[in-house]
Structure formats: C-alpha cells, structure tokens
Design a protein around this motif. Structure first.
Motif, PDB file in Angstrom:
ATOM      1  N   GLU A  44      22.856  94.904  44.573  1.00 12.58           N
ATOM      2  CA  GLU A  44      22.335  96.264  44.719  1.00 12.58           C
ATOM      3  C   GLU A  44      22.291  97.007  43.387  1.00 12.58           C
ATOM      4  OE1 GLU A  44      24.780  98.033  47.686  1.00 12.58           O
ATOM      5  OE2 GLU A  44      23.871  96.874  49.337  1.00 12.58           O
ATOM      6  N   ARG A  45      23.188  96.647  42.475  1.00 11.90           N
ATOM      7  CA  ARG A  45      23.197  97.327  41.174  1.00 11.90           C
ATOM      8  C   ARG A  45      22.267  96.665  40.159  1.00 11.90           C
ATOM      9  NH1 ARG A  45      29.105  99.902  39.771  1.00 11.90           N
ATOM     10  NH2 ARG A  45      29.972  99.991  41.894  1.00 11.90           N
ATOM     11  N   GLY A  46      21.508  95.674  40.607  1.00 16.57           N
ATOM     12  CA  GLY A  46      20.457  95.119  39.757  1.00 16.57           C
ATOM     13  C   GLY A  46      20.856  93.983  38.851  1.00 16.57           C
ATOM     14  N   HIS A  47      21.999  93.364  39.117  1.00 11.72           N
ATOM     15  CA  HIS A  47      22.430  92.226  38.312  1.00 11.72           C
ATOM     16  C   HIS A  47      21.959  90.927  38.957  1.00 11.72           C
ATOM     17  CE1 HIS A  47      24.948  95.035  36.072  1.00 11.72           C
ATOM     18  NE2 HIS A  47      25.337  95.519  37.247  1.00 11.72           N
ATOM     19  N   THR A  48      21.991  89.856  38.196  1.00 14.73           N
ATOM     20  CA  THR A  48      21.544  88.563  38.695  1.00 14.73           C
ATOM     21  C   THR A  48      22.703  87.819  39.341  1.00 14.73           C
ATOM     22  OG1 THR A  48      19.795  88.354  37.040  1.00 14.73           O
ATOM     23  CG2 THR A  48      20.579  86.320  38.048  1.00 14.73           C
ATOM     24  N   LEU A  49      22.443  87.275  40.523  1.00 16.21           N
ATOM     25  CA  LEU A  49      23.423  86.449  41.221  1.00 16.21           C
ATOM     26  C   LEU A  49      23.094  84.983  40.996  1.00 16.21           C
ATOM     27  CD1 LEU A  49      24.005  88.163  44.707  1.00 16.21           C
ATOM     28  CD2 LEU A  49      25.781  87.504  43.058  1.00 16.21           C
ATOM     29  N   GLY A  50      24.013  84.269  40.389  1.00 19.08           N
ATOM     30  CA  GLY A  50      23.853  82.837  40.179  1.00 19.08           C
ATOM     31  C   GLY A  50      24.889  82.069  40.967  1.00 19.08           C
ATOM     32  N   MET A  51      24.665  80.780  41.096  1.00 20.22           N
ATOM     33  CA  MET A  51      25.565  79.901  41.854  1.00 20.22           C
ATOM     34  C   MET A  51      26.504  79.162  40.899  1.00 20.22           C
ATOM     35  SD  MET A  51      22.662  78.340  44.456  1.00 20.22           S
ATOM     36  CE  MET A  51      21.406  78.248  43.155  1.00 20.22           C
ATOM     37  N   HIS A  52      27.764  79.096  41.284  1.00 15.00           N
ATOM     38  CA  HIS A  52      28.758  78.391  40.460  1.00 15.00           C
ATOM     39  C   HIS A  52      29.506  77.361  41.310  1.00 15.00           C
ATOM     40  CE1 HIS A  52      31.175  77.692  36.989  1.00 15.00           C
ATOM     41  NE2 HIS A  52      32.262  78.306  37.404  1.00 15.00           N
ATOM     42  N   SER A  53      28.810  76.854  42.328  1.00 21.85           N
ATOM     43  CA  SER A  53      29.348  75.966  43.360  1.00 21.85           C
ATOM     44  C   SER A  53      30.015  76.815  44.434  1.00 21.85           C
ATOM     45  CB  SER A  53      30.343  74.918  42.831  1.00 21.85           C
ATOM     46  OG  SER A  53      31.634  75.463  42.652  1.00 21.85           O
ATOM     47  N   TYR A  54      30.204  76.232  45.599  1.00 28.35           N
ATOM     48  CA  TYR A  54      30.881  76.951  46.687  1.00 28.35           C
ATOM     49  C   TYR A  54      32.389  76.868  46.515  1.00 28.35           C
ATOM     50  CZ  TYR A  54      32.057  78.627  51.333  1.00 28.35           C
ATOM     51  OH  TYR A  54      32.573  79.367  52.371  1.00 28.35           O
ATOM     52  N   SER A  55      32.898  75.673  46.237  1.00 30.38           N
ATOM     53  CA  SER A  55      34.349  75.462  46.252  1.00 30.38           C
ATOM     54  C   SER A  55      35.005  75.465  44.883  1.00 30.38           C
ATOM     55  CB  SER A  55      34.670  74.124  46.926  1.00 30.38           C
ATOM     56  OG  SER A  55      34.237  73.041  46.105  1.00 30.38           O
ATOM     57  N   HIS A  56      34.252  75.110  43.842  1.00 32.64           N
ATOM     58  CA  HIS A  56      34.786  74.952  42.483  1.00 32.64           C
ATOM     59  C   HIS A  56      35.868  73.871  42.417  1.00 32.64           C
ATOM     60  CE1 HIS A  56      36.054  76.055  38.375  1.00 32.64           C
ATOM     61  NE2 HIS A  56      34.921  76.733  38.297  1.00 32.64           N
ATOM     62  N   LYS A  57      35.885  72.970  43.369  1.00 32.00           N
ATOM     63  CA  LYS A  57      36.835  71.857  43.344  1.00 32.00           C
ATOM     64  C   LYS A  57      36.138  70.658  42.722  1.00 32.00           C
ATOM     65  CE  LYS A  57      39.347  73.416  47.443  1.00 32.00           C
ATOM     66  NZ  LYS A  57      39.730  73.105  48.855  1.00 32.00           N
ATOM     67  N   TYR A  58      36.505  70.340  41.494  1.00 35.41           N
ATOM     68  CA  TYR A  58      35.812  69.305  40.738  1.00 35.41           C
ATOM     69  C   TYR A  58      35.742  67.979  41.493  1.00 35.41           C
ATOM     70  CZ  TYR A  58      36.411  72.400  36.672  1.00 35.41           C
ATOM     71  OH  TYR A  58      36.379  73.458  35.808  1.00 35.41           O
ATOM     72  N   ALA A  59      36.872  67.569  42.066  1.00 35.61           N
ATOM     73  CA  ALA A  59      36.920  66.262  42.727  1.00 35.61           C
ATOM     74  C   ALA A  59      35.948  66.198  43.889  1.00 35.61           C
ATOM     75  CB  ALA A  59      38.341  65.968  43.206  1.00 35.61           C
ATOM     76  N   ASP A  60      35.753  67.314  44.572  1.00 38.03           N
ATOM     77  CA  ASP A  60      34.834  67.346  45.710  1.00 38.03           C
ATOM     78  C   ASP A  60      33.389  67.503  45.259  1.00 38.03           C
ATOM     79  OD1 ASP A  60      37.040  67.140  47.347  1.00 38.03           O
ATOM     80  OD2 ASP A  60      37.140  69.283  47.781  1.00 38.03           O
ATOM     81  N   VAL A  61      33.146  68.434  44.341  1.00 36.67           N
ATOM     82  CA  VAL A  61      31.776  68.743  43.919  1.00 36.67           C
ATOM     83  C   VAL A  61      31.128  67.556  43.227  1.00 36.67           C
ATOM     84  CG1 VAL A  61      30.372  70.212  42.411  1.00 36.67           C
ATOM     85  CG2 VAL A  61      32.246  71.213  43.732  1.00 36.67           C
ATOM     86  N   TYR A  62      31.879  66.871  42.370  1.00 44.55           N
ATOM     87  CA  TYR A  62      31.314  65.802  41.544  1.00 44.55           C
ATOM     88  C   TYR A  62      31.593  64.399  42.071  1.00 44.55           C
ATOM     89  CZ  TYR A  62      30.654  69.541  38.092  1.00 44.55           C
ATOM     90  OH  TYR A  62      30.267  70.693  37.448  1.00 44.55           O
TER      91      TYR A  62
END
Length: 316
Positions: A161-179
């Motif tokens: 709402e304040r006009g900033h950009t929303l980016g994705m940084h993974s859902y969990s940030h758990k390296y072992a799971d994400v990668y």
C-alpha cells in the motif's frame, strides 16, 4: 596321522559351513534387495505425490485469486493457465496511493541508481522501516518470507500500500528443503507466490535466493533453479553492496552506513543488501543516515526494483 586328518576334516567342514552360510546370505540379500528398493521407491513416490498435490493446491488458489480479481474489476474472468511450468506474471505493483500501477514505468535517468533491499521480513521492525522510508519519500524492495501470523500479513499489505516492491525470498528459507531438488524448489516458489498474491493481490515478479545465487549451501548447481525461475518469467536479484547485517555479529551503525554507501559511486546500479529482522535493530538505526548519504550524492537516485531494473547476478 589320524589326528592330523581329523583336524583337516574339521577345517574343511568349517569351510563348507561358512560357504553355505555365505550362499544363504547372498540368496537372502538377492531376494530382499528388490523388496527393500520397492519399499524405498514406494515411500519416495508417496512423498512426491503429496508434494505435487500440495503444489497443485497452491496453483488452484492462485487461479481462484486471479479470477476474483478479474471479477472485482468488472471483467469477464478467464481461466488462468497455470501449471508447473507456467505462471502468469504480468504483475502490477501497488503505487504510493495504494492503487495498482504498471511496473513497466520507465525509471528516471541517473548516473547511479540505488536499490535498498530488505530480506527475511516482515518483522517487528517493518513498520518502523516503512515510516523512515516515508519520511525521506523513497521506495525500497522487500524480499519477504511466508510468515502466516496476523502481524506479518498486515505488514506485507502495508508494504504494498505504501508503494514499495514485494519480492519473493522463498516461503520457508530452509536451505535443506528449498534446495533439495528442483521439485522442492518449485513447490516452495509456488507457495510464496500464492502467499503474496492471496494477501495483497500482487503477482510478484522478482525473487532473491536464500543465501543468494552464489550460496555454498545447495548441493545442486544453482543454475538449475535460475533456469526454473526464467521459465516462469521471474527475475532474480543478487546484490553488489551489502550492509553486512546478515552475519552472526551485530554491527554498529557507523559500520553499516559505511558498508552500504562507500562504493556506490563505483556502480551505475547498486543493489544494497539489508535485513528486516527482529535480531537487527542497528539496521533500523542506520537507515536514516544511509538514505541521507545516498541522497547527498550527485546524480544519484533511490528506486524500488521494477522490471526495468538491471539485475545483479552472482552466477552467469
């Protein structure tokens, strides 16, 4: 002589017995190995089926959200063509007035373009960071995680709402799971994509890898994950300047300011890595001075990441 022959006979009998035991063991292993492998494969297949069902659930939710958006806009809803290889990313980002604006807007010309980026949020400091950015009338980019608590959802809506950009940084940030695999990475990706869309109505088009694309945690070549994002028409952004606030030591304000600003004039595009995290209070304290130092630089502008932003990639 008889005693010697008896001993030799005992040795032969023991050898024969050992041989028989080895043959029996070999036969048992030969018989049980396929059974064991079948069990392992069955368990793995079950896990993959569960993961696929979960991913399909996120995609259905994305389709439903997009259809609702079209209906709310008074348009004839179209069936969103989403599968594991296709994600619609003609994404609006919320403008400063809270209204959706097209990300194709041309960025202003300047010798030095600076992008303030915050990873790992939302946190208890998000609103304070937003207030500081408002005070200086600058926009930033927040690479958020999938935090389902009420405060975090309120904050990602506030970011938009304040006009900033929303980016994705993974859902969990758990390296072992994400990668773990491309399938695991894609499941996590669709989850954070759906999380942002459902809570803000924004189809995020930018991503930052946990640990960056040059991380040494992933056992797989990071190019396979970069290729997956490219197939979804999602751009990923690393950084070429870092405040240093991602380490285990809490840095003081002066160090954070120096790390963030001292090399800006060496780059046409400067993407600064910072963190929006409960454990990083000095980042919030340093932010006003970081912004002031940047704004005082000649021919320099602070911008949010859009599709016009030149990405910084650690891998090529």
């Amino acid at each position: 002589m008889d005693k010697e022959q008896g001993l030799q006979g005992d040795v032969r009998r023991r050898r024969v017995q050992r041989l028989k035991k080895m043959i029996v063991l070999f036969v048992l292993v030969w018989m049980l190995l396929p059974v064991g492998l079948s069990i392992v494969l069955f368990v793995r297949l079950g896990a993959l089926n569960g993961q696929l069902a979960e991913t399909q659930g996120y995609l259905r939710r994305v389709e439903e959200t997009m259809a609702r958006q079209e209906q709310d806009a008074g348009e004839e809803p179209e069936t969103a063509q989403l599968d594991r290889k296709e994600v619609i990313v003609t994404a609006p980002v919320a403008g400063a007035d809270g209204q959706d604006k097209d990300v194709t807007a041309v960025e202003p010309e300047a010798a030095h373009k600076v992008y303030l980026t915050f990873d790992d949020g939302p946190s208890k400091y998000t609103e304070e960071i937003l207030d500081i950015l408002d005070e200086y009338d600058v926009k930033a980019t927040f690479f958020v995680l999938g935090k389902e608590n009420e405060h975090s959802i309120e904050m990602i809506r506030e970011i938009a709402e304040r006009g900033h950009t929303l980016g994705m940084h993974s859902y969990s940030h758990k390296y072992a799971d994400v990668y773990r695999s491309v399938d695991d990475f894609s499941a996590d990706f669709y989850r954070i994509y759906a999380y942002i869309l459902e809570n803000t109505g924004i189809q995020s088009t930018c991503y930052r890898f946990p640990g960056g694309s040059s991380n040494t945690v992933s056992d797989l070549d990071m190019h396979v994950f970069a290729d997956f994002l490219a197939e979804q028409e999602i751009e990923y952004y690393d950084w070429n300047l870092s405040s240093g606030d991602g380490g285990s030591v809490l840095l003081d304000v002066d160090t954070l300011v120096r790390n963030s600003t001292q090399d800006i004039e060496k780059h046409e595009t400067s993407i600064i890595l910072m963190h929006d995290a409960a454990s990083r209070p000095t980042t919030v304290e340093a932010l006003p001075q970081i912004i002031e130092n940047i704004l005082a630089m000649e021919d320099t502008v602070i911008l949010p990441i859009t599709e016009d932003t030149t990405p910084i990639h650690h891998i090529h």
